[in-house]
Design an enzyme around this catalytic site. Sequence first.
Site, PDB file in Angstrom:
ATOM      1  N   CYS A  27      79.814 -38.088 156.076  1.00 21.27           N
ATOM      2  CA  CYS A  27      80.818 -37.347 155.355  1.00 21.27           C
ATOM      3  C   CYS A  27      81.850 -36.313 155.864  1.00 21.27           C
ATOM      4  O   CYS A  27      81.481 -35.821 156.269  1.00 21.27           O
ATOM      5  CB  CYS A  27      79.568 -36.811 154.012  1.00 21.27           C
ATOM      6  SG  CYS A  27      77.848 -35.772 154.932  1.00 21.27           S
ATOM      7  N   HIS A  28      81.981 -36.055 154.465  1.00 14.59           N
ATOM      8  CA  HIS A  28      83.228 -34.578 154.657  1.00 14.59           C
ATOM      9  C   HIS A  28      82.705 -33.915 153.709  1.00 14.59           C
ATOM     10  O   HIS A  28      82.377 -34.080 152.727  1.00 14.59           O
ATOM     11  CB  HIS A  28      84.174 -35.437 154.440  1.00 14.59           C
ATOM     12  CG  HIS A  28      84.759 -36.230 156.184  1.00 14.59           C
ATOM     13  ND1 HIS A  28      84.796 -35.875 157.018  1.00 14.59           N
ATOM     14  CD2 HIS A  28      85.036 -37.943 155.614  1.00 14.59           C
ATOM     15  CE1 HIS A  28      85.128 -37.373 156.872  1.00 14.59           C
ATOM     16  NE2 HIS A  28      85.043 -38.593 156.429  1.00 14.59           N
ATOM     17  N   TYR A  44      97.811 -35.180 154.880  1.00 12.19           N
ATOM     18  CA  TYR A  44      97.477 -36.002 154.093  1.00 12.19           C
ATOM     19  C   TYR A  44      96.693 -34.954 153.648  1.00 12.19           C
ATOM     20  O   TYR A  44      96.297 -33.697 153.651  1.00 12.19           O
ATOM     21  CB  TYR A  44      96.132 -37.365 153.958  1.00 12.19           C
ATOM     22  CG  TYR A  44      94.977 -37.251 154.499  1.00 12.19           C
ATOM     23  CD1 TYR A  44      94.413 -36.608 153.620  1.00 12.19           C
ATOM     24  CD2 TYR A  44      94.873 -36.997 155.800  1.00 12.19           C
ATOM     25  CE1 TYR A  44      92.881 -36.327 154.574  1.00 12.19           C
ATOM     26  CE2 TYR A  44      93.614 -36.915 156.758  1.00 12.19           C
ATOM     27  CZ  TYR A  44      92.390 -36.544 155.293  1.00 12.19           C
ATOM     28  OH  TYR A  44      90.963 -36.565 155.968  1.00 12.19           O
ATOM     29  N   ARG A 119      85.481 -34.924 167.444  1.00 11.98           N
ATOM     30  CA  ARG A 119      85.518 -36.192 166.473  1.00 11.98           C
ATOM     31  C   ARG A 119      87.274 -36.248 167.555  1.00 11.98           C
ATOM     32  O   ARG A 119      88.123 -35.131 167.610  1.00 11.98           O
ATOM     33  CB  ARG A 119      86.004 -36.458 165.598  1.00 11.98           C
ATOM     34  CG  ARG A 119      86.248 -37.448 165.174  1.00 11.98           C
ATOM     35  CD  ARG A 119      85.852 -37.605 163.257  1.00 11.98           C
ATOM     36  NE  ARG A 119      86.059 -38.758 162.462  1.00 11.98           N
ATOM     37  CZ  ARG A 119      86.894 -38.688 160.993  1.00 11.98           C
ATOM     38  NH1 ARG A 119      87.163 -38.603 161.238  1.00 11.98           N
ATOM     39  NH2 ARG A 119      86.975 -40.233 161.213  1.00 11.98           N
ATOM     40  N   HIS A 177      83.801 -47.091 161.820  1.00 14.33           N
ATOM     41  CA  HIS A 177      83.577 -47.278 160.427  1.00 14.33           C
ATOM     42  C   HIS A 177      84.013 -48.749 160.997  1.00 14.33           C
ATOM     43  O   HIS A 177      84.913 -50.000 160.983  1.00 14.33           O
ATOM     44  CB  HIS A 177      84.861 -46.680 159.256  1.00 14.33           C
ATOM     45  CG  HIS A 177      85.328 -45.470 159.249  1.00 14.33           C
ATOM     46  ND1 HIS A 177      84.474 -45.398 158.731  1.00 14.33           N
ATOM     47  CD2 HIS A 177      85.883 -44.812 159.591  1.00 14.33           C
ATOM     48  CE1 HIS A 177      83.934 -43.846 158.004  1.00 14.33           C
ATOM     49  NE2 HIS A 177      85.347 -43.739 158.832  1.00 14.33           N
ATOM     50  N   ASP A 245      80.734 -42.065 153.876  1.00 14.37           N
ATOM     51  CA  ASP A 245      82.099 -41.528 154.095  1.00 14.37           C
ATOM     52  C   ASP A 245      82.822 -41.033 152.777  1.00 14.37           C
ATOM     53  O   ASP A 245      84.238 -40.420 152.914  1.00 14.37           O
ATOM     54  CB  ASP A 245      83.275 -42.332 154.287  1.00 14.37           C
ATOM     55  CG  ASP A 245      84.318 -42.257 154.879  1.00 14.37           C
ATOM     56  OD1 ASP A 245      84.402 -41.215 155.509  1.00 14.37           O
ATOM     57  OD2 ASP A 245      85.032 -42.951 154.785  1.00 14.37           O
ATOM     58  N   ASN A 250      91.931 -41.218 152.049  1.00 16.50           N
ATOM     59  CA  ASN A 250      92.731 -42.531 152.499  1.00 16.50           C
ATOM     60  C   ASN A 250      92.126 -43.753 151.841  1.00 16.50           C
ATOM     61  O   ASN A 250      93.166 -45.113 152.908  1.00 16.50           O
ATOM     62  CB  ASN A 250      92.949 -42.364 154.066  1.00 16.50           C
ATOM     63  CG  ASN A 250      94.291 -40.792 154.541  1.00 16.50           C
ATOM     64  OD1 ASN A 250      95.226 -40.261 153.757  1.00 16.50           O
ATOM     65  ND2 ASN A 250      93.626 -40.346 155.370  1.00 16.50           N
TER      66      ASN A 250
END
Length: 290
Positions: A27-28, A44, A119, A177, A245, A250
């Site tokens: 998650c973000h 983005y 990451r 993913h 997520d 996006n």
Amino acid sequence: MKSCLPPDPHPTKPQQALPPLACDAHCHVFGPADRFPYAPDRSYTPPDAPYEDLVALHDFLGLDRGVIVQASCHGTDNTAMLDAIARGEGRYRGVAIVDDGIDDKGLETLDRGGVRGVRFNFVQHLGGRPDMRVFWRVLDKVAEMGWHVVLHLDANDIVELNGDVLAKIRVPFVIDHMGRVQAAEGLGQEPFRLLLALMRDNPLAWVKVCGAERVSAGKRPFDDAIPFAGALIDAAPDRVLWGTDFPHPNIAKDMPNDGGLVDLMFRFCPDEDLRRRLLVDNPARLYDFA
């Protein structure tokens, strides 16, 4: 620079309860931009999705733990993530983005802040393959920390990197993913066959069976991703992770509903023992939850 859509503001309540200590392993947090500005060179701009939004979602869904993954829109400024981990008081861990300038002191600060991995993005629309000299130097450093590396790949990257990169990594590595394979190409597609073989044969390889909305050819509930997630769980039940997520940056197709994603997880992982490994035991081990 494109702007991202916001997440579905009305998550549904999951049809089944999650086990105690279930973890959202992907998650973000984004912003708020007036406090944690986005990177000037980002590809983005997401809508703000601050700590409070993440906690509210996790409380609603029944997720007791989470792993906050640094996204490229914040670049190597991990401040928003570290702030969220600190405010969570043990509920959250993190995965950082760093560059070649990171030193031992910087890594130690991240480690004390709850970070357990780094990451790297290989996805073309986020900038493509990183500088591989930097990649290997950073991996040497994180090996000393007992961390892992998270790889954000496109399906074709699995084919390209399988021999000259993935086989040479000497720390645990997590593929985001489901490798972004495309469900329309079927289970027999070369990237997925290689991913399955990697999960069966390499004890350092982990995979997140999330991002069904990125794998699916259609619209929610994204059931065409079920065979792919199920096959990966069967291949390496002790090295799979799952996450929402949130807030789904996006997304070009259909914005998922986070409660619907929990229900989807129950459909591709109906076995209670496997589900406990997926949601509780595996993330606790990899992310060093107390």
